[in-house]
Write an enzyme that holds these catalytic residues in place. Structure first.
Site, mmCIF file in Angstrom:
data_model
loop_
_atom_site.group_PDB
_atom_site.id
_atom_site.type_symbol
_atom_site.label_atom_id
_atom_site.label_comp_id
_atom_site.label_asym_id
_atom_site.label_seq_id
_atom_site.Cartn_x
_atom_site.Cartn_y
_atom_site.Cartn_z
ATOM 1 N N GLU A 259 2.724 -10.442 3.854
ATOM 2 C CA GLU A 259 1.410 -10.698 3.274
ATOM 3 C C GLU A 259 1.055 -12.199 3.306
ATOM 4 O OE1 GLU A 259 -1.014 -8.561 2.242
ATOM 5 O OE2 GLU A 259 -2.131 -10.420 1.994
ATOM 6 N N THR A 301 -5.413 -7.030 5.852
ATOM 7 C CA THR A 301 -4.128 -6.392 6.185
ATOM 8 C C THR A 301 -4.347 -5.174 7.086
ATOM 9 O OG1 THR A 301 -3.305 -6.992 4.015
ATOM 10 C CG2 THR A 301 -1.992 -5.435 5.253
ATOM 11 N N HIS A 419 0.314 -12.399 -2.343
ATOM 12 C CA HIS A 419 -1.110 -12.095 -2.183
ATOM 13 C C HIS A 419 -1.917 -12.944 -3.157
ATOM 14 C CE1 HIS A 419 -4.887 -9.947 -1.982
ATOM 15 N NE2 HIS A 419 -4.421 -9.200 -1.006
ATOM 16 N N ASP A 478 0.412 -11.210 8.297
ATOM 17 C CA ASP A 478 -0.757 -10.349 8.545
ATOM 18 C C ASP A 478 -2.051 -11.130 8.766
ATOM 19 O OD1 ASP A 478 -1.087 -11.046 5.850
ATOM 20 O OD2 ASP A 478 -1.484 -8.997 5.162
ATOM 21 N N HIS A 479 -2.220 -12.240 8.037
ATOM 22 C CA HIS A 479 -3.443 -13.040 8.187
ATOM 23 C C HIS A 479 -3.277 -14.309 7.357
ATOM 24 C CE1 HIS A 479 -4.281 -11.500 4.191
ATOM 25 N NE2 HIS A 479 -4.106 -10.280 4.661
HETATM 26 C C1 GP9 Z 1 -3.109 -3.883 -0.003
HETATM 27 C C2 GP9 Z 1 -2.463 -4.975 0.731
HETATM 28 C C3 GP9 Z 1 -3.281 -6.223 0.671
HETATM 29 O O1 GP9 Z 1 -2.479 -2.659 0.088
HETATM 30 O O2 GP9 Z 1 -2.164 -4.589 2.008
HETATM 31 O O3 GP9 Z 1 -4.418 -6.145 1.420
HETATM 32 P P1 GP9 Z 1 -5.284 -7.425 1.802
HETATM 33 O O4 GP9 Z 1 -6.117 -7.776 0.595
HETATM 34 O O5 GP9 Z 1 -4.365 -8.529 2.172
HETATM 35 O O6 GP9 Z 1 -6.107 -6.978 2.947
HETATM 36 MN MN MN Z 2 -2.905 -8.911 3.530
#
Ligand code: GP9
Ligand code: MN
Length: 633
Positions: A259, A301, A419, A478-479
């Site tokens: 994340e 994500t 996150h 992921d980003h």
């Molecule tokens: C939620 C997690 C976070 O299940 O994958 O999502 P994001 O806010 O990073 O897109």
């Molecule tokens: Mn994410």
């Protein structure tokens, strides 16, 4: 003689209630543009367009009130003003974190936006109360009816003149916008450009039009459209690297989505302490790609999952996991099922978040270990839910269930602790936060470190369980985690004067690590690549050829892989250039290059790929593909 204009009522002594509401909202919108959005203005004309662009929409919407009975009009004006303010404010809050504007598909996911709970609260400011000042004022005017604001009646002629004025201002605005920005409405990768030229409200109307159009597109698409895309894809296919092809054949796949982890934390320190000591060691015995970019759009994500498993681009608006979950795909899990694997995604969040429960079926997942598969308590959770260390610990049991099938497994893990807004219990923090004016950036470092430790524990556990050498382990970010909203703090951290658009692109690098079974020697590979390349890379390592696939990525190990990665907004990176916001930069110096023609073929290619990928998704074209051959060699 017939009286055409009631000029006396337009005199300086009084103003109509409608005009008052329009003017207040107009000024508020413009102030919001200037204070809450970072809209790049290059000349006086652009500033002028920005200034007038809310007017046409506001007049058009309030024109409805002209046709209402005098008694009803104030209520209509009040409700409309509140709704418009809500739209504006919604955009402001969203922009604070994502530096982007809302879209209709995104609002359809309002439930998930609600789930952002803690994140949203952290994005609010007490000053936001000012957004509603004009509404209060309007309420007072309606209640106390001061003499300078009148709820005037409108004659037929008055209404006509008003409507004519709306149309005239609309065309004037569009005309100016078109000269400033040709093809504005046909190239909508960039929402900022739209808001800048036609205004935030008209942008939403245009967005609604696009949403309707996309559902019509599927209905109208036919198989012949696939042929053109297929030709392009075939022409761009690169032979796999013969030494790597099949090097992990039949092995388990452990795919880990980290994340919000950006690449700048790797081999870096904060307050003199290593941020990711485990990953820094792990890459010494793995392939580590240090020029690997995330390519997600609004779907965050979920977009990264989409890229990684389909090798198609996500959409420029909304999350494809929501908008096109009914499409036909040929994703990695499905291909691996066909090759004798058992497949699952493991993520301790509600199953419908990002519409995963629905989309995972389209991707071919056999199993989804969601929040229900974990023991989640107050104590073992923080921020968004189950702590990463707990998540990995409890996942071992699920891996064993998968192992018990007797098949090799493909297991995707999605971490969560790192996150936004990067919350951590004090006992879980091993390093101190950074010290800047951005709480977000400050707290980012300890949570990144926490995930790093969680990974270390997980890898050790895999070793204990005898799974480590039997598996290929693929880890990617992921980003981004730190948006442009925190540029000043980021510049401070990186020891730069400021963060330029060039730097912003370079900050979109995320770690990508491939650890082969039994690998001891690491290697850093600096080829420019992105999430789109993961699928062919992984399939080739597993000995599954991809030459019949319809996808846009290339096996990164392939000797012929181009140094080229496109972002969802049309920006791209090559070996020598970075192109973003219509400016070409020299990658060595970070300075703009006047003559863009050197990069013209890339500009074309970037546009072409995104268009073809969109075509596949909007037209659901893969349903016409009957060549689903995935022979393993
Ligand atoms: C939620 C997690 C976070 O299940 O994958 O999502 P994001 O806010 O990073 O897109
Ligand atoms: Mn994410």
């Amino acid at each position: 003689m017939k009286k055409y204009f009631t000029l006396d009522k337009f005199s300086v002594k009084s103003i109509s209630l409608t005009a008052a509401a329009i003017i207040m909202l107009w000024i508020k919108t413009y102030i919001t543009y200037k204070l809450c959005f970072d809209i790049k203005i290059e000349n006086g004309m652009q500033e002028f367009i920005l200034f007038i662009n809310p007017l046409c929409f506001l007049m058009a919407i309030f024109a409805i009130g002209l046709f209402l009975k005098d008694k009803r009009r104030p209520m209509f004006i009040m409700i409309t003003s509140i709704l418009i303010t809500a739209v504006l404010y919604g955009n402001v809050v969203y922009y604070r974190e994502f530096t982007d504007f809302l879209t209709i598909p995104l609002l359809m996911q309002a439930k998930d936006i609600g789930d952002l709970g803690g994140s949203i609260v952290s994005l609010l400011s007490p000053w936001d109360i000012l957004f509603f000042l004009d509404i209060v004022l309007l309420g007072l005017i309606i209640k106390f009816k001061p003499s300078f604001v009148v709820n005037k009646s409108y004659s037929k002629t008055n209404r006509r003149v008003f409507l004519l004025l709306v149309v005239a201002i609309g065309f004037f605005n569009l005309g100016l916008a078109e000269t400033e920005r040709p093809q504005l409405l046909t190239r909508t990768f960039d929402r900022e450009m739209l808001v800048k030229n036609i205004g935030t409200y008209n942008y939403h109307i245009y967005d609604a039009y696009l949403a309707t159009k996309s559902s019509a597109q599927r209905a109208l698409a036919d198989g012949s459209e696939l042929a053109e895309v297929e030709n392009y894809v075939r022409a761009n296919y690169k032979e796999p690297n013969s030494e790597m092809f099949g090097a992990a054949k039949g092995k388990n796949v452990i795919l880990i989505s980290m994340e919000s982890t950006q690449n700048f934390v790797i081999n870096n320190t904060v307050n003199g302490q290593e941020i990711t000591p485990f990953l820094n060691d792990f890459i010494k015995e793995s392939y580590y790609f240090d020029n690997f970019y995330h390519q997600v759009g609004q779907g965050k994500t979920s977009d990264s999952e989409f890229l990684v498993e389909n090798s198609l681009y996500p959409l420029s608006r909304g999350a494809v996991f929501f908008t096109h979950s009914q499409n036909e795909y040929k994703a990695t899990p499905e291909i691996l099922n066909e090759n004798g694997y058992t497949t699952a995604s493991l993520h301790a969040n509600g199953k419908s978040f990002w519409n995963r429960d629905v989309m995972y079926q389209a991707l071919g997942y056999e199993n989804f270990y969601d929040i229900e598969s974990y023991n989640v308590t107050e104590e073992n959770s923080v921020g968004w839910g189950l702590k990463d260390k707990e998540f990995f610990d409890q996942s071992i049991a699920h891996l064993k269930e998968m192992q018990a099938t007797g098949k090799p497994f493909y297991a995707k893990f999605i971490t969560l602790t790192n996150h936004h807004p990067y919350e951590l219990d004090p006992e879980d923090a091993s390093i101190e936060p950074f010290n800047s004016n951005s709480k977000t950036l400050n707290n980012y470092f300890p949570t990144v470190r926490y995930t790093d430790e969680a990974l270390e524990q997980f890898i050790n556990k895999l070793k204990e369980e005898g799974l480590y050498d039997d598996s290929i382990i693929v880890i990617y970010g992921d980003h981004y985690g730190i948006s442009e909203n925190h540029n000043a703090a980021m510049a401070q951290y990186l020891g730069k004067e400021s963060i330029t658009p060039f730097d912003s692109v370079q900050l979109q690098r995320v770690p990508f690590i491939v650890h082969m079974p039994n690998q001891k020697e690491g290697k850093v590979i600096s080829k420019v690549s992105g999430q789109i390349d993961v699928k062919p890379t992984l399939l080739h390592l597993l000995g599954i050829d991809t030459k019949n696939n319809i996808e846009f990525g290339t096996d990164i190990f392939s000797k012929d892989k181009l140094d080229f990665t496109v972002f969802r907004d049309g920006s791209f990176v090559t070996k020598d250039y970075v192109y973003t916001r219509e400016t070409l930069y020299d990658k060595k110096t970070g300075e703009p290059i006047e003559d863009k023609s050197v990069a013209e073929p890339y500009i074309e290619k970037a546009k072409q790929e995104l268009e073809y990928s969109d075509k596949i998704i909007y037209g659901d074209l893969l349903r016409f593909n009957d060549k689903n051959k995935y022979d393993s060699k």
